[in-house]
Design a protein around this motif. Structure first.
Motif, PDB file in Angstrom:
ATOM      1  N   PRO A  90       0.828  -1.198   0.000  1.00  0.00           N
ATOM      2  CA  PRO A  90       0.000   0.000   0.000  1.00  0.00           C
ATOM      3  C   PRO A  90       0.868   1.255   0.000  1.00  0.00           C
ATOM      4  O   PRO A  90       2.003   1.253   0.456  1.00  0.00           O
ATOM      5  CB  PRO A  90      -0.770  -0.104   1.326  1.00  0.00           C
ATOM      6  CG  PRO A  90       0.078  -0.941   2.173  1.00  0.00           C
ATOM      7  CD  PRO A  90       0.854  -1.859   1.292  1.00  0.00           C
ATOM      8  N   LEU A 145      -4.213  -3.048   8.948  1.00  0.00           N
ATOM      9  CA  LEU A 145      -3.105  -3.466   8.095  1.00  0.00           C
ATOM     10  C   LEU A 145      -1.816  -2.744   8.429  1.00  0.00           C
ATOM     11  O   LEU A 145      -0.812  -2.928   7.759  1.00  0.00           O
ATOM     12  CB  LEU A 145      -3.431  -3.202   6.624  1.00  0.00           C
ATOM     13  CG  LEU A 145      -4.622  -3.920   6.038  1.00  0.00           C
ATOM     14  CD1 LEU A 145      -4.823  -3.466   4.606  1.00  0.00           C
ATOM     15  CD2 LEU A 145      -4.392  -5.406   6.041  1.00  0.00           C
ATOM     16  N   LYS A 146      -1.852  -1.915   9.424  1.00  0.00           N
ATOM     17  CA  LYS A 146      -0.678  -1.152   9.875  1.00  0.00           C
ATOM     18  C   LYS A 146      -0.219  -0.122   8.848  1.00  0.00           C
ATOM     19  O   LYS A 146       0.946   0.243   8.801  1.00  0.00           O
ATOM     20  CB  LYS A 146       0.509  -2.067  10.207  1.00  0.00           C
ATOM     21  CG  LYS A 146       0.166  -3.273  11.021  1.00  0.00           C
ATOM     22  CD  LYS A 146       0.558  -3.111  12.453  1.00  0.00           C
ATOM     23  CE  LYS A 146       0.213  -4.323  13.264  1.00  0.00           C
ATOM     24  NZ  LYS A 146       1.116  -5.442  13.048  1.00  0.00           N
ATOM     25  N   ILE A 147      -1.134   0.335   8.011  1.00  0.00           N
ATOM     26  CA  ILE A 147      -0.761   1.385   7.067  1.00  0.00           C
ATOM     27  C   ILE A 147      -0.742   2.716   7.805  1.00  0.00           C
ATOM     28  O   ILE A 147       0.223   3.466   7.761  1.00  0.00           O
ATOM     29  CB  ILE A 147      -1.765   1.463   5.899  1.00  0.00           C
ATOM     30  CG1 ILE A 147      -1.881   0.103   5.217  1.00  0.00           C
ATOM     31  CG2 ILE A 147      -1.335   2.505   4.906  1.00  0.00           C
ATOM     32  CD1 ILE A 147      -2.962   0.055   4.192  1.00  0.00           C
TER      33      ILE A 147
END
Lengths: 91, 123
Positions: free
Chosen positions: A14, A87-89
């Motif tokens: 991402p 998602l740790k974005i």
């Protein structure tokens, strides 16, 4: 020309640029770098199989250096911000 | 996850191997996200390990598949082309050792009755 890509090879990573974060917050979309050979159907498939998230609309573009970027808009019931946190974005 | 040991992989079944491959690929995806969002160095160095792990699993899968195919075709007359020896094009078209060594009856008799003699000359 029905060959679809192996769905684990489609999504690469991402994007976390300022503009990408804005689109997460304002437009409920996630921005992913994607394999150049992938089409929108492949991207939808990969997203729903790997991440188990429903998508509403996908826009794609090809950058000047040959990589493909996908703007994946999520339906209103999925909040992009919470998914990004999962998602740790987003931190 | 511990380092993958290939001799352990070779004992797994095909479905196990594919399941492990899927696991490894999802782990790689997470590590790639960490790389983009500025992850910890221990995560970044793990990318190489996971990639070699994926390569090892795929190698084991294809090696066992080839070996099983060779077994399956062992005593059949016609082998698939990619299981036949590759060597070079010219070598594949040469006469086989057996074919080159064939002699006519006539020649065999000649050799038998009139072999090459060895002489010694008295000085």
């Amino acid at each position: 020309m029905q060959t679809s890509m192996d769905y684990q090879q489609v999504l690469k990573y991402p994007l976390v640029t300022e503009a990408a974060i804005q689109s997460i917050i304002k437009e409920n979309t996630l921005v992913f770098m994607v394999d150049v050979c992938a089409n929108k159907k492949d991207i939808r498939n990969a997203f729903e199989n790997m991440l188990k998230i429903k998508t509403k609309k996908i826009n794609t573009l090809i950058n000047y250096d040959g990589t493909k970027k996908a703007y994946i808009q999520l339906p209103p019931e999925n909040q992009a911000a919470t998914i990004a946190k999962r998602l740790k974005i987003l931190a | 996850m511990a380092r993958i040991k290939v001799h352990e992989l070779r004992e797994k079944t095909k479905t196990d191997l594919f399941a492990q491959l899927k696991e490894l690929k999802t782990e790689l995806a997470l590590l790639r996200v960490a790389k983009v969002t500025g992850g910890a160095p221990n995560k970044l160095s793990k990318i190489k390990v996971v990639r070699t792990g994926i390569a090892q699993v795929l190698t084991v899968i294809s090696q066992t598949q080839k070996a099983k195919l060779r077994e399956a075709y062992k005593n059949k007359k016609y082998l698939p082309l990619d299981l036949r020896p590759k060597k070079t094009r010219a070598i594949r078209r040469r006469l086989t050792k057996h074919q080159a060594s064939l002699k006519t009856e006539r020649e065999k008799k000649k050799e038998k009755y009139f072999p090459l003699r060895k002489y010694a000359i008295k000085a």
